[in-house]
Write a protein that holds these residues in place. Structure first.
Motif, PDB file in Angstrom:
ATOM      1  N   ARG A   1      18.625   5.800  -3.447  1.00  0.00           N
ATOM      2  CA  ARG A   1      18.615   4.399  -2.996  1.00  0.00           C
ATOM      3  C   ARG A   1      19.131   3.479  -4.094  1.00  0.00           C
ATOM      4  N   ASP A   2      18.696   3.702  -5.340  1.00  0.00           N
ATOM      5  CA  ASP A   2      19.174   2.865  -6.448  1.00  0.00           C
ATOM      6  C   ASP A   2      20.671   3.032  -6.657  1.00  0.00           C
ATOM      7  N   GLU A   3      21.159   4.276  -6.553  1.00  0.00           N
ATOM      8  CA  GLU A   3      22.588   4.503  -6.748  1.00  0.00           C
ATOM      9  C   GLU A   3      23.407   3.875  -5.624  1.00  0.00           C
ATOM     10  N   VAL A   4      22.889   3.896  -4.413  1.00  0.00           N
ATOM     11  CA  VAL A   4      23.580   3.232  -3.293  1.00  0.00           C
ATOM     12  C   VAL A   4      23.604   1.721  -3.522  1.00  0.00           C
ATOM     13  N   THR A   5      22.466   1.164  -3.928  1.00  0.00           N
ATOM     14  CA  THR A   5      22.374  -0.278  -4.183  1.00  0.00           C
ATOM     15  C   THR A   5      23.354  -0.717  -5.268  1.00  0.00           C
ATOM     16  N   GLN A   6      23.540   0.135  -6.271  1.00  0.00           N
ATOM     17  CA  GLN A   6      24.445  -0.192  -7.370  1.00  0.00           C
ATOM     18  C   GLN A   6      25.909   0.082  -7.027  1.00  0.00           C
ATOM     19  N   GLY A   7      26.163   0.567  -5.823  1.00  0.00           N
ATOM     20  CA  GLY A   7      27.530   0.822  -5.394  1.00  0.00           C
ATOM     21  C   GLY A   7      28.111   2.131  -5.880  1.00  0.00           C
ATOM     22  N   ASN A   8      27.266   3.025  -6.385  1.00  0.00           N
ATOM     23  CA  ASN A   8      27.752   4.296  -6.913  1.00  0.00           C
ATOM     24  C   ASN A   8      27.843   5.398  -5.865  1.00  0.00           C
ATOM     25  N   VAL A   9      27.175   5.202  -4.730  1.00  0.00           N
ATOM     26  CA  VAL A   9      27.159   6.186  -3.658  1.00  0.00           C
ATOM     27  C   VAL A   9      27.367   5.477  -2.330  1.00  0.00           C
ATOM     28  N   ARG A  10      28.208   6.060  -1.480  1.00  0.00           N
ATOM     29  CA  ARG A  10      28.481   5.485  -0.165  1.00  0.00           C
ATOM     30  C   ARG A  10      28.554   6.606   0.858  1.00  0.00           C
ATOM     31  N   PHE A  11      27.934   6.389   2.014  1.00  0.00           N
ATOM     32  CA  PHE A  11      27.953   7.368   3.095  1.00  0.00           C
ATOM     33  C   PHE A  11      28.909   6.907   4.192  1.00  0.00           C
ATOM     34  N   VAL A  12      29.663   7.852   4.715  1.00  0.00           N
ATOM     35  CA  VAL A  12      30.537   7.585   5.855  1.00  0.00           C
ATOM     36  C   VAL A  12      30.122   8.545   6.965  1.00  0.00           C
ATOM     37  N   GLY A  13      29.540   7.994   8.007  1.00  0.00           N
ATOM     38  CA  GLY A  13      29.053   8.831   9.098  1.00  0.00           C
ATOM     39  C   GLY A  13      27.814   8.221   9.708  1.00  0.00           C
ATOM     40  N   PRO A  14      27.145   8.937  10.587  1.00  0.00           N
ATOM     41  CA  PRO A  14      25.974   8.398  11.280  1.00  0.00           C
ATOM     42  C   PRO A  14      24.879   7.966  10.303  1.00  0.00           C
ATOM     43  N   SER A  15      24.316   6.789  10.522  1.00  0.00           N
ATOM     44  CA  SER A  15      23.275   6.278   9.631  1.00  0.00           C
ATOM     45  C   SER A  15      22.035   7.165   9.650  1.00  0.00           C
ATOM     46  N   ARG A  16      21.778   7.830  10.783  1.00  0.00           N
ATOM     47  CA  ARG A  16      20.595   8.696  10.859  1.00  0.00           C
ATOM     48  C   ARG A  16      20.724   9.859   9.870  1.00  0.00           C
ATOM     49  N   LEU A  17      21.947  10.382   9.685  1.00  0.00           N
ATOM     50  CA  LEU A  17      22.159  11.459   8.718  1.00  0.00           C
ATOM     51  C   LEU A  17      22.074  10.937   7.289  1.00  0.00           C
ATOM     52  N   ALA A  18      22.619   9.752   7.059  1.00  0.00           N
ATOM     53  CA  ALA A  18      22.561   9.163   5.718  1.00  0.00           C
ATOM     54  C   ALA A  18      21.109   8.932   5.306  1.00  0.00           C
TER      55      ALA A  18
END
Length: 240
Positions: A187-204
Motif C-alpha cells: 500500500r505504501d509503495e502504491v501510494t508513493q507511485g512505485n507500484v501500479r496495477f493494470v487489471g481488475p481491482s478485485r485482483l489488485a
C-alpha cells in the motif's frame, strides 16, 4: 576438509557451514528445494559447476543425501542437515535486525524476485482458478516475468507461459524487493507511485494476500523501534 585447527564446537561447526555460497545452498534446501535447477534458480549468481561441488561436499559431510525419484535426482537434507534450519533462519533474523538496509543496485534481480515470490506463496490463499500475473519491473536489475497462480500452488516463469494475463504489475524493481522482504507495505509503495496495477481491482486488492512477507518484518520493525529509542535517549540527554 579445511579446518581451523581448534578444538571448539563453534570452529568445527563453521567448517561445515562457512564455505562461500554454502549457507545459501542450505537456505534453498531448508526452504524445500530438492532439484538442482530449482536450487540454482534461488542462487543464480552461483555457477552451476560450483553448486555441484558444494552439493557433493555437503553429501560427503552427511548434511545432504542424494536420491533418485522417478528418474530425477533429488537432494534431501539428512537429520543433521534439517537441524541446521534454525541456524539459517537465525542468521537471517540477526541480519534483518542489525545490518540489513534498502537494496543496492547489485542486489536487484527481477527473475530472482519472482522466484522468491513463487516460494513465498501461501497455499491456503491461492485463487480458486488459474490466475496469471505479469510483472514488469523497471530500474536496475529489472525485467519481465510471470507468475501462474493456481489452487495447487504457483509457477514462476521467465518466459511468457502463453496464457491470457489477468493482472499486470508495473513497478519499480527495488520497491518490490523491499515489499517482499517485509521492509515496506505494498500500500505504501502504491501510494508513493512505485507500484501500479493494470487489471481488475478485485485482483489488485487480494494480490498482496497471496504472499508471505512476514518472515523478517518484525526484525525490521524492532530495528526501527530500537533506533528511535536510541535517538530519544540521546535527545533527552542533550536536554539535561
Amino acid at each position: 576438509m579445511t579446518t581451523y585447527g581448534e578444538y571448539c564446537p563453534i570452529a568445527v561447526g563453521a567448517e561445515f557451514f562457512g564455505d562461500r555460497w554454502t549457507p545459501l545452498v542450505l537456505r534453498e534446501l531448508v526452504i524445500g528445494c530438492r532439484h538442482f535447477n530449482d536450487i540454482h534458480r534461488g542462487i543464480p549468481k552461483m555457477s552451476r559447476t560450483l553448486l555441484s561441488q558444494r552439493l557433493r561436499t555437503l553429501e560427503r559431510r552427511g548434511i545432504v543425501e542424494r536420491q533418485e525419484n522417478d528418474g530425477r535426482v533429488e537432494y534431501v537434507l539428512t537429520p543433521a542437515g534439517r537441524a541446521l534450519g534454525p541456524v539459517i533462519w537465525a542468521l537471517g533474523h540477526w541480519a534483518a535486525h542489525w545490518v540489513f538496509g534498502d537494496p543496492t543496485e547489485d542486489r536487484l534481480d527481477a527473475a530472482w524476485l519472482v522466484w522468491r515470490m513463487h516460494q513465498s506463496t501461501l497455499p491456503d490463499k491461492m485463487p480458486s482458478k488459474r490466475t496469471v500475473i505479469e510483472l514488469n519491473l523497471v530500474g536496475p536489475g529489472g525485467g519481465t516475468s510471470w507468475l501462474v497462480m493456481e489452487s495447487r500452488g504457483s509457477t514462476a516463469c521467465q518466459f511468457d507461459p502463453g496464457y491470457d494475463v489477468d493482472l499486470v504489475v508495473q513497478a519499480d524493481n527495488a520497491a518490490m524487493h523491499r515489499w517482499l522482504l517485509g521492509r515496506t507495505t505494498l500500500r505504501d509503495e502504491v501510494t508513493q507511485g512505485n507500484v501500479r496495477f493494470v487489471g481488475p481491482s478485485r485482483l489488485a486488492r487480494v494480490f498482496p494476500s497471496w504472499f508471505n512477507t512476514s518472515v523478517f518484518a518484525e526484525d525490521f520493525a524492532s530495528a526501527v523501534r530500537g533506533r528511535k529509542g536510541v535517538r530519544s535517549e540521546l535527545a533527552t540527554a542533550d536536554q539535561r
